[in-house]
Design a protein around this motif. Structure first.
Motif: not given
Ligand SMILES: [Zn+2]
Length: 147
Positions: A22-43, A59-66
């Motif tokens: 739960g410390t890193v979030i993997r995201r698939r993003r889509e560029c709003l300009s050219c439409g290319r999809r790419f992956t980012t890892y965000e802490r 308690e520690v914040y948990h995305r899942d719980k929210l």
């Protein structure tokens, strides 16, 4: 998050999931300009975000719980999992930008409510009734009037 293809900075999140711990979030993003999809890892910050509850515990914040809490509020409403994910993405971005290390559960709830309000009024009220811990009908109807 700069697009690796065209360098545009504006992208939308198409998929988002936390890593095992739960410390890193993997995201698939889509560029709003050219439409290319790419992956980012965000802490989500270097140290975990601590949620201070009204009963004095924390308690520690948990995305899942929210997300689970929001799902319950959104039951049987026309809200997609993507909308909920985007809502939490947006909320976490605000938490990061403000460099919070701890937040009161009430404030966290308010951040959700601010966003739910635009999405669905019923979900807003359901979530509010849990988070704001209404003490009586009057408080509840005041919240309704505030819509
Ligand atoms: Zn692009």
């Amino acid at each position: 998050m700069r697009c690796p293809n065209c360098g545009n900075k504006v992208s939308k999140v198409v998929d988002s999931r936390p890593s095992e711990d739960g410390t890193v979030i993997r995201r698939r993003r889509e560029c709003l300009s050219c439409g290319r999809r790419f992956t980012t890892y965000e802490r989500l910050g270097e140290s975990p975000l601590i949620v201070l509850k009204s009963d004095g515990t924390s308690e520690v914040y948990h995305r899942d719980k929210l997300i689970r809490g929001i799902y319950i509020a959104c039951a049987k409403r026309h809200i997609t999992p993507e909308q909920i994910n985007n809502l939490v993405d947006d909320l976490e971005a605000e938490l990061r930008n403000r460099n919070f290390t701890e937040i009161k559960s009430k404030d966290l709830g308010d951040m959700v409510l601010k966003r739910l309000k635009d999405l669905d009024e019923v979900a807003y009220i359901r979530f509010a009734s849990v988070y704001k811990d209404f003490k009586n009908v009057e408080e509840f109807s005041n919240a309704l009037k505030g819509l």
